[in-house]
Motif scaffolding. Structure first.
Motif, PDB file in Angstrom:
ATOM      1  N   LEU A   1       0.819  -1.213   0.000  1.00 53.64           N
ATOM      2  CA  LEU A   1       0.000   0.000   0.000  1.00 53.64           C
ATOM      3  C   LEU A   1       0.853   1.264   0.000  1.00 53.64           C
ATOM      4  N   THR A   2       1.903   1.280   0.789  1.00 54.55           N
ATOM      5  CA  THR A   2       2.727   2.488   0.872  1.00 54.55           C
ATOM      6  C   THR A   2       3.546   2.723  -0.400  1.00 54.55           C
ATOM      7  N   ASN A   3       3.688   1.708  -1.238  1.00 57.26           N
ATOM      8  CA  ASN A   3       4.448   1.855  -2.481  1.00 57.26           C
ATOM      9  C   ASN A   3       3.579   2.100  -3.707  1.00 57.26           C
ATOM     10  N   VAL A   4       2.290   2.130  -3.534  1.00 55.85           N
ATOM     11  CA  VAL A   4       1.370   2.361  -4.651  1.00 55.85           C
ATOM     12  C   VAL A   4       1.137   3.866  -4.774  1.00 55.85           C
ATOM     13  N   PRO A   5       1.322   4.439  -5.966  1.00 57.79           N
ATOM     14  CA  PRO A   5       1.132   5.892  -6.135  1.00 57.79           C
ATOM     15  C   PRO A   5      -0.245   6.381  -5.683  1.00 57.79           C
ATOM     16  N   GLU A   6      -1.287   5.580  -5.882  1.00 56.69           N
ATOM     17  CA  GLU A   6      -2.634   5.992  -5.467  1.00 56.69           C
ATOM     18  C   GLU A   6      -2.734   6.203  -3.964  1.00 56.69           C
ATOM     19  N   CYS A   7      -1.825   5.623  -3.201  1.00 56.15           N
ATOM     20  CA  CYS A   7      -1.864   5.734  -1.743  1.00 56.15           C
ATOM     21  C   CYS A   7      -1.023   6.890  -1.211  1.00 56.15           C
ATOM     22  N   SER A   8      -0.480   7.704  -2.107  1.00 56.38           N
ATOM     23  CA  SER A   8       0.412   8.779  -1.653  1.00 56.38           C
ATOM     24  C   SER A   8      -0.311   9.806  -0.785  1.00 56.38           C
ATOM     25  N   GLU A   9      -1.623   9.900  -0.886  1.00 52.81           N
ATOM     26  CA  GLU A   9      -2.399  10.862  -0.097  1.00 52.81           C
ATOM     27  C   GLU A   9      -2.769  10.324   1.285  1.00 52.81           C
ATOM     28  N   VAL A  10      -2.448   9.052   1.559  1.00 52.07           N
ATOM     29  CA  VAL A  10      -2.857   8.403   2.803  1.00 52.07           C
ATOM     30  C   VAL A  10      -1.632   8.166   3.688  1.00 52.07           C
ATOM     31  N   ARG A  11      -1.758   8.566   4.944  1.00 51.89           N
ATOM     32  CA  ARG A  11      -0.681   8.328   5.915  1.00 51.89           C
ATOM     33  C   ARG A  11      -0.949   6.993   6.622  1.00 51.89           C
ATOM     34  N   PHE A  12      -0.011   6.062   6.494  1.00 53.80           N
ATOM     35  CA  PHE A  12      -0.091   4.798   7.215  1.00 53.80           C
ATOM     36  C   PHE A  12       0.836   4.934   8.414  1.00 53.80           C
ATOM     37  N   VAL A  13       0.260   5.078   9.615  1.00 47.20           N
ATOM     38  CA  VAL A  13       1.062   5.389  10.803  1.00 47.20           C
ATOM     39  C   VAL A  13       1.447   4.152  11.606  1.00 47.20           C
TER      40      VAL A  13
END
Length: 124
Positions: free
Chosen positions: A100-112
């Motif tokens: 998920l953190t490497n998918v460009p579509e997920c760049s707007e989401v912070r995975f903490v």
């Protein structure tokens, strides 16, 4: 209603559910959550590294394909077009985190990541 009456007894997780079931002729036993509610963190935004009063869309859960976090990732840019100050935060860990953190579509989401008292952060 007819389907519910096929059972001798149902478990209700709240008084409201118990009333609903009994109102439809179903014997119900109330079994409440066995855990006391978690106290909210006094400053959940600080814990999550969030500033100000920006609107937060968040989720707490295991990062697994079946949970649909990729849907949140695809929705984030759409929401940002209308509400550019929105922050997307996901608390949790799991086998899909790296993907998920490497998918460009997920760049707007912070995975903490995992937080032991994640539920206390929901007020953020």
């Amino acid at each position: 209603g007819r389907t519910l009456r096929r059972f001798r007894c149902a478990i209700a997780v709240s008084e409201a559910v118990e009333r609903y079931l009994r109102g439809r002729g179903v014997e119900a036993t109330r079994v409440l959550n066995g855990l006391p509610p978690t106290e909210p963190d006094p400053d959940p935004r600080a814990v999550l590294g969030l500033d100000g009063e920006r609107f937060v869309v968040g989720g707490v859960g295991r990062l697994h394909e079946q949970k649909g976090w990729d849907v949140l990732c695809r929705a984030a840019p759409i929401v940002h077009r209308e509400l550019p100050d929105t922050v997307f935060v996901v608390v949790g860990d799991g086998p899909e985190r790296e993907a998920l953190t490497n998918v460009p579509e997920c760049s707007e989401v912070r995975f903490v990541g995992y937080r032991s008292r994640a539920v206390s952060l929901i007020p953020a």
